[in-house]
Design a protein around this motif. Structure first.
Motif, mmCIF file in Angstrom:
data_model
loop_
_atom_site.group_PDB
_atom_site.id
_atom_site.type_symbol
_atom_site.label_atom_id
_atom_site.label_comp_id
_atom_site.label_asym_id
_atom_site.label_seq_id
_atom_site.Cartn_x
_atom_site.Cartn_y
_atom_site.Cartn_z
ATOM 1 N N SER A 1 38.258 25.035 42.839
ATOM 2 C CA SER A 1 37.094 24.234 42.465
ATOM 3 C C SER A 1 36.429 24.887 41.263
ATOM 4 O O SER A 1 36.731 26.039 40.927
ATOM 5 N N GLY A 2 35.525 24.132 40.624
ATOM 6 C CA GLY A 2 34.725 24.695 39.548
ATOM 7 C C GLY A 2 35.120 24.290 38.147
ATOM 8 O O GLY A 2 34.466 24.687 37.184
ATOM 9 N N GLY A 3 36.172 23.497 37.996
ATOM 10 C CA GLY A 3 36.547 23.058 36.666
ATOM 11 C C GLY A 3 35.557 22.059 36.099
ATOM 12 O O GLY A 3 34.640 21.605 36.785
ATOM 13 N N GLY A 4 35.732 21.722 34.823
ATOM 14 C CA GLY A 4 34.845 20.759 34.201
ATOM 15 C C GLY A 4 34.968 20.763 32.694
ATOM 16 O O GLY A 4 35.913 21.335 32.139
ATOM 17 N N LEU A 5 34.004 20.113 32.056
ATOM 18 C CA LEU A 5 33.954 20.010 30.600
ATOM 19 C C LEU A 5 32.871 20.945 30.070
ATOM 20 O O LEU A 5 31.732 20.928 30.570
ATOM 21 N N VAL A 6 33.219 21.749 29.077
ATOM 22 C CA VAL A 6 32.261 22.702 28.520
ATOM 23 C C VAL A 6 32.488 22.795 27.013
ATOM 24 O O VAL A 6 33.618 22.577 26.542
ATOM 25 N N GLN A 7 31.454 23.108 26.273
ATOM 26 C CA GLN A 7 31.590 23.297 24.832
ATOM 27 C C GLN A 7 32.168 24.676 24.524
ATOM 28 O O GLN A 7 32.013 25.620 25.307
ATOM 29 N N ALA A 8 32.801 24.768 23.381
ATOM 30 C CA ALA A 8 33.326 26.060 22.938
ATOM 31 C C ALA A 8 32.211 27.106 22.925
ATOM 32 O O ALA A 8 31.074 26.813 22.513
ATOM 33 N N GLY A 9 32.533 28.292 23.409
ATOM 34 C CA GLY A 9 31.552 29.358 23.521
ATOM 35 C C GLY A 9 30.854 29.401 24.863
ATOM 36 O O GLY A 9 30.146 30.376 25.166
ATOM 37 N N LEU B 1 34.565 30.482 26.044
ATOM 38 C CA LEU B 1 35.717 29.582 26.124
ATOM 39 C C LEU B 1 36.049 28.977 24.770
ATOM 40 O O LEU B 1 35.171 28.718 23.935
ATOM 41 N N LYS B 2 37.345 28.758 24.557
ATOM 42 C CA LYS B 2 37.856 28.203 23.315
ATOM 43 C C LYS B 2 38.609 26.906 23.617
ATOM 44 O O LYS B 2 39.107 26.722 24.738
ATOM 45 N N PRO B 3 38.728 26.010 22.641
ATOM 46 C CA PRO B 3 39.467 24.759 22.881
ATOM 47 C C PRO B 3 40.894 25.018 23.388
ATOM 48 O O PRO B 3 41.399 24.224 24.202
ATOM 49 N N GLN C 1 40.918 20.908 36.489
ATOM 50 C CA GLN C 1 40.952 20.702 35.044
ATOM 51 C C GLN C 1 39.800 21.432 34.370
ATOM 52 O O GLN C 1 38.643 21.309 34.780
ATOM 53 N N VAL C 2 40.119 22.155 33.311
ATOM 54 C CA VAL C 2 39.125 22.768 32.435
ATOM 55 C C VAL C 2 39.334 22.199 31.035
ATOM 56 O O VAL C 2 40.437 22.280 30.488
ATOM 57 N N THR C 3 38.288 21.610 30.477
ATOM 58 C CA THR C 3 38.352 21.038 29.142
ATOM 59 C C THR C 3 37.272 21.679 28.281
ATOM 60 O O THR C 3 36.094 21.653 28.653
ATOM 61 N N VAL C 4 37.671 22.239 27.150
ATOM 62 C CA VAL C 4 36.741 22.903 26.240
ATOM 63 C C VAL C 4 36.709 22.100 24.939
ATOM 64 O O VAL C 4 37.721 21.956 24.255
ATOM 65 N N SER C 5 35.538 21.578 24.615
ATOM 66 C CA SER C 5 35.384 20.773 23.402
ATOM 67 C C SER C 5 34.948 21.662 22.241
ATOM 68 O O SER C 5 34.216 22.626 22.423
ATOM 69 N N SER C 6 35.378 21.274 21.046
ATOM 70 C CA SER C 6 35.052 22.075 19.860
ATOM 71 C C SER C 6 33.749 21.621 19.229
ATOM 72 O O SER C 6 33.176 20.600 19.582
#
Length: 123
Positions: free
Chosen positions: A7-15, A86-88, A118-123
Protein backbone atom coordinates in the motif's frame (compact mmCIF):
# COMPACT_ATOMS: atom_id res chain seq x y z
CA UNK A 1 3.29 -19.72 3.20
CA UNK A 2 3.75 -15.97 3.24
CA UNK A 3 1.25 -13.36 2.10
CA UNK A 4 2.28 -9.83 1.13
CA UNK A 5 0.08 -6.77 0.59
CA UNK A 6 1.50 -3.43 -0.57
CA UNK A 7 0.00 0.00 0.00
CA UNK A 8 0.99 3.65 -0.18
CA UNK A 9 1.50 4.24 -3.88
CA UNK A 10 0.18 7.29 -5.67
CA UNK A 11 0.93 10.35 -7.78
CA UNK A 12 3.61 12.78 -6.62
CA UNK A 13 5.58 15.63 -8.17
CA UNK A 14 9.29 15.32 -8.82
CA UNK A 15 11.23 16.06 -5.65
CA UNK A 16 8.42 14.79 -3.45
CA UNK A 17 8.22 11.81 -1.11
CA UNK A 18 6.14 8.68 -0.65
CA UNK A 19 6.25 5.84 1.85
CA UNK A 20 5.26 2.37 0.72
CA UNK A 21 4.17 -0.33 3.15
CA UNK A 22 4.15 -4.09 2.78
CA UNK A 23 2.07 -6.04 5.27
CA UNK A 24 3.49 -9.52 5.88
CA UNK A 25 1.45 -12.47 7.14
CA UNK A 26 1.99 -16.19 7.34
CA UNK A 27 4.49 -18.35 9.20
CA UNK A 28 8.18 -18.66 10.09
CA UNK A 29 9.25 -15.07 9.57
CA UNK A 30 12.67 -15.62 11.13
CA UNK A 31 14.10 -17.09 7.92
CA UNK A 32 12.76 -14.39 5.62
CA UNK A 33 14.55 -11.90 3.46
CA UNK A 34 12.28 -9.17 2.10
CA UNK A 35 12.75 -6.92 -0.90
CA UNK A 36 11.24 -4.21 -3.04
CA UNK A 37 11.30 -4.48 -6.81
CA UNK A 38 9.82 -2.20 -9.44
CA UNK A 39 8.69 -2.57 -13.01
CA UNK A 40 8.24 0.30 -15.43
CA UNK A 41 6.15 -0.10 -18.60
CA UNK A 42 8.01 -2.16 -21.20
CA UNK A 43 10.87 -3.01 -18.85
CA UNK A 44 11.91 -5.93 -16.70
CA UNK A 45 11.52 -6.14 -12.94
CA UNK A 46 14.30 -4.15 -11.25
CA UNK A 47 15.75 -4.66 -7.78
CA UNK A 48 15.31 -1.65 -5.48
CA UNK A 49 16.23 -2.70 -1.94
CA UNK A 50 16.24 -5.68 0.43
CA UNK A 51 16.40 -6.40 4.15
CA UNK A 52 16.46 -9.34 6.51
CA UNK A 53 13.58 -9.93 8.92
CA UNK A 54 16.00 -10.73 11.74
CA UNK A 55 18.87 -8.32 12.22
CA UNK A 56 17.62 -5.74 9.77
CA UNK A 57 20.55 -5.94 7.36
CA UNK A 58 19.84 -3.86 4.27
CA UNK A 59 21.05 -3.31 0.74
CA UNK A 60 19.95 -0.67 -1.78
CA UNK A 61 20.47 -0.44 -5.52
CA UNK A 62 22.79 2.28 -6.76
CA UNK A 63 19.91 4.00 -8.54
CA UNK A 64 18.08 4.69 -5.27
CA UNK A 65 20.91 4.84 -2.74
CA UNK A 66 20.73 8.03 -0.71
CA UNK A 67 17.09 8.65 -1.72
CA UNK A 68 15.20 5.49 -0.70
CA UNK A 69 15.38 3.65 2.62
CA UNK A 70 14.07 0.16 3.33
CA UNK A 71 13.07 -0.74 6.87
CA UNK A 72 10.82 -3.14 8.75
CA UNK A 73 8.82 -3.13 11.96
CA UNK A 74 8.72 -6.66 13.30
CA UNK A 75 6.06 -5.82 15.89
CA UNK A 76 3.73 -4.64 13.11
CA UNK A 77 4.75 -7.34 10.62
CA UNK A 78 5.35 -4.60 8.09
CA UNK A 79 8.14 -3.59 5.73
CA UNK A 80 8.50 -0.06 4.42
CA UNK A 81 10.14 1.83 1.60
CA UNK A 82 10.65 5.53 2.29
CA UNK A 83 11.17 7.30 -1.03
CA UNK A 84 12.53 10.85 -1.03
CA UNK A 85 13.56 13.19 -3.84
CA UNK A 86 11.51 11.19 -6.31
CA UNK A 87 12.29 11.48 -10.01
CA UNK A 88 10.11 10.78 -13.08
CA UNK A 89 12.28 7.73 -13.81
CA UNK A 90 11.12 6.23 -10.50
CA UNK A 91 7.65 5.80 -12.04
CA UNK A 92 6.78 2.09 -11.90
CA UNK A 93 4.70 -0.55 -10.22
CA UNK A 94 6.43 -1.38 -6.96
CA UNK A 95 6.30 -4.93 -5.62
CA UNK A 96 7.32 -6.39 -2.29
CA UNK A 97 8.75 -9.88 -2.30
CA UNK A 98 9.95 -12.46 0.21
CA UNK A 99 12.16 -15.52 0.17
CA UNK A 100 13.57 -18.03 2.64
CA UNK A 101 17.28 -17.35 3.05
CA UNK A 102 19.66 -14.52 2.30
CA UNK A 103 18.90 -11.27 0.53
CA UNK A 104 19.10 -11.49 -3.25
CA UNK A 105 18.80 -8.99 -6.08
CA UNK A 106 17.36 -11.46 -8.63
CA UNK A 107 13.56 -11.45 -8.84
CA UNK A 108 13.39 -15.14 -9.76
CA UNK A 109 14.91 -16.06 -6.41
CA UNK A 110 11.84 -14.77 -4.57
CA UNK A 111 8.91 -17.11 -4.13
CA UNK A 112 6.38 -14.77 -2.58
CA UNK A 113 5.06 -11.58 -4.17
CA UNK A 114 2.51 -8.89 -3.46
CA UNK A 115 0.10 -7.54 -6.04
CA UNK A 116 2.02 -4.30 -6.61
CA UNK A 117 1.29 -0.63 -6.06
CA UNK A 118 1.62 2.11 -8.68
CA UNK A 119 3.98 5.03 -8.11
CA UNK A 120 3.80 7.87 -10.63
CA UNK A 121 6.19 10.83 -10.47
CA UNK A 122 5.29 13.85 -12.59
CA UNK A 123 7.89 16.29 -13.87
Amino acid sequence: QVQLVESGGGLVQAGGSLKLSCSVSGRAFDSLALAWFRQAPGKGREFVAACTWIGGNTVHSDSVKGRFTISRDNAKNTMYLQMNNLKPEDTAVYYCAARRGDMNIIPGRYGYWGQGTQVTVSS
